[in-house]
Design an enzyme around this catalytic site. Structure first.
Site, short mmCIF file in Angstrom:
data_model
loop_
_atom_site.label_atom_id
_atom_site.label_comp_id
_atom_site.label_asym_id
_atom_site.label_seq_id
_atom_site.Cartn_x
_atom_site.Cartn_y
_atom_site.Cartn_z
N GLU A 33 -5.54 13.78 -0.91
CA GLU A 33 -4.55 13.71 -2.15
C GLU A 33 -4.08 12.32 -2.55
OE1 GLU A 33 -3.14 13.35 1.21
OE2 GLU A 33 -2.12 11.69 0.92
N SER A 75 -3.29 -7.46 0.85
CA SER A 75 -3.92 -6.05 0.90
C SER A 75 -4.81 -5.71 0.05
CB SER A 75 -2.67 -4.88 1.18
OG SER A 75 -1.80 -5.04 0.20
N LYS A 122 -7.86 -0.15 1.66
CA LYS A 122 -8.18 1.49 1.78
C LYS A 122 -9.68 1.79 2.05
CE LYS A 122 -4.09 3.28 -0.60
NZ LYS A 122 -3.21 1.92 -0.90
C1 PLP Z 1 -2.12 1.66 -0.84
C2 PLP Z 1 -1.66 0.09 -0.82
C3 PLP Z 1 -0.82 -0.39 0.06
C4 PLP Z 1 0.16 0.56 0.77
O1 PLP Z 1 -0.24 1.16 1.92
P1 PLP Z 1 -0.38 0.89 3.37
O2 PLP Z 1 -0.82 2.36 4.04
O3 PLP Z 1 1.08 0.77 3.60
O4 PLP Z 1 -1.15 -0.25 3.77
C5 PLP Z 1 -0.68 -1.75 0.03
N1 PLP Z 1 -1.34 -2.29 -0.63
C6 PLP Z 1 -2.41 -1.97 -1.64
C7 PLP Z 1 -3.39 -2.97 -2.26
C8 PLP Z 1 -2.61 -0.74 -1.72
O5 PLP Z 1 -3.42 -0.19 -2.34
#
Ligand code: PLP
Length: 395
Positions: free
Chosen positions: A111, A377, A89
């Site tokens: 938000e 992610s 993010k």
């Molecule tokens: C917020 C988040 C997601 C989901 O958001 P996407 O916009 O689909 O990437 C996935 N993995 C992590 C670690 C997150 O913090």
């Protein structure tokens, strides 16, 4: 087939701008300027420098030997979990805070549901010394205390929202209201590839650094730029969009998106939008959406807060519809199992969201010479309490 957004903000039939009239000036300002800012060498230099020295990029592409052995193939983990603040993010919020600066904005709103996007936004606002206001449903404020405290420590003002279900949707409405009332000095940082055009395209382009790095990292490690598979989890879809971006027109690369099916597709407690949804409008764009017969948005559920979203970005609805990306889903239990497996096999505790992508490895038969990239992610520190609760069932 085209996978890029068109001038009106559509990916095929999905996307667009479905917002209150009063919000048009803000959106138009962004539409008119974002591509030029992104292309500006001065912007690129500052963005790249911050990604490198502040966020810790490039993130490693790690060959996971033991996971590879288990699945009889070659598995690489794209380590977004190693970025500052612990997830992809930050790529987006760094980019958007620089855009806000170039548009002369002195106040940021956002938000947040689980608080992850709120923390990433509060972080870059502190970095730039810009006022930060984060709207958060009161229920989420109670459930996500550590992130509320992080945002406060970083200097952000967290405003609890008491309307509706007191969750993300209500916080979004409040942020939109704020933006309409403060059109001149305020930029609204949206956290995924959702919202009215140009947000989905803007966020995808900022996150595309993930696949940009993958290309040279794979070349270095395997001799070719393209993998056979890319697997990513999808909440709104920003980490997936970033991981796919530079490979979308390379049909050799197979892509798998993993949604959260919670307690099971038919359990009534799920967030698998592509299976359970149909087209509708949410947060300013037309996309696949979980809704009842009357078009009321269905409350989603997933053990992972980041995937607990009733919609999906319009680019993903298009990639689903065209068949370019195959959509899969993983339950809470499957994600937990995959998370414990990675922890014990590799010494990496993944975010619960990322564990959904890992869970897809089980269901797919790979060839021994396949190169498979899983976009990790985020890291699992924030999910430790959940993991501990289930520890005995999964070891
Ligand atoms: C917020 C988040 C997601 C989901 O958001 P996407 O916009 O689909 O990437 C996935 N993995 C992590 C670690 C997150 O913090």
């Amino acid at each position: 087939m085209k996978y890029d957004v068109n001038k009106k903000g559509f990916y095929g039939e999905f996307g667009g701008v479905f917002i209150p009239e009063m919000m048009y000036p803000n959106i138009r300002e962004l539409q008119d300027n974002y591509l030029e800012i992104l292309a500006d060498p001065g912007f690129q230099e500052e963005f790249r420098n911050l990604l490198k020295d502040y966020a810790g990029r490039p993130t490693p592409l790690y060959h996971s030997a033991r996971l590879s052995e288990l699945h009889h193939t070659n598995i690489y983990l794209k380590r977004e979990d190693l970025t500052h603040t612990g997830a992809h993010k930050i790529n987006n919020t760094i980019g958007q805070i620089l855009i806000a600066g170039r548009l002369g904005k002195t106040r940021i709103i956002a938000e947040t549901g689980a608080g992850q996007h709120g923390v990433a936004t509060a972080t870059v606002c502190a970095l730039k010394g810009i006022k930060c206001i984060v709207y958060m449903g009161q229920l989420d404020v109670e459930r996500q205390q550590p992130n509320v405290l992080r945002m406060k420590m970083l200097g952000a003002e967290v405003i609890p929202v008491y309307s509706g279900n007191m969750t993300l949707k209500d916080a979004t409405n409040e942020a939109i209201r704020d933006w309409i009332n403060n059109p001149v000095d305020t930029h609204y940082i949206i956290g995924s590839v959702v919202g009215p055009h140009p947000y989905p395209d803007l966020v995808a382009k900022l996150q595309s650094v993930i696949s940009e790095e993958m290309k040279w990292q794979l070349k270095e490690k395997t001799g070719r730029e393209a993998p056979d598979y890319i697997i990513a989890c999808v909440g709104g879809g920003s980490n997936a969009a970033g991981a796919y971006y530079h490979y979308l027109y390379d049909n050799h690369v197979k892509m798998i998106a993993v949604e959260a099916s919670g307690k099971g597709i038919d359990s009534g407690e799920s967030a698998a939008t592509m299976v359970l949804g149909r087209p509708g409008v949410l947060h300013g764009c037309f996309s696949m959406l979980m809704q009842d017969e009357d078009g009321q948005v269905t409350e989603p559920y997933s053990i992972s807060a980041g995937l607990d979203y009733p919609g999906v970005g319009p680019i993903h609805s298009h990639l689903f519809k065209t068949g370019r990306v195959k959509f899969d889903h993983a339950t809470d239990d499957e994600a937990l199992k995959a998370a414990f497996q990675l922890a014990r096999l590799e010494g990496i505790i993944p975010a619960l969201e990322s564990a959904h992508a890992l869970a897809a490895l089980e269901k797919k038969k790979f060839r021994p010479d396949d190169v498979v990239v899983v976009n990790l992610s985020g890291r699992g520190d924030k999910d430790l309490a959940t993991y501990i609760k289930y520890m005995d069932s999964f070891l």
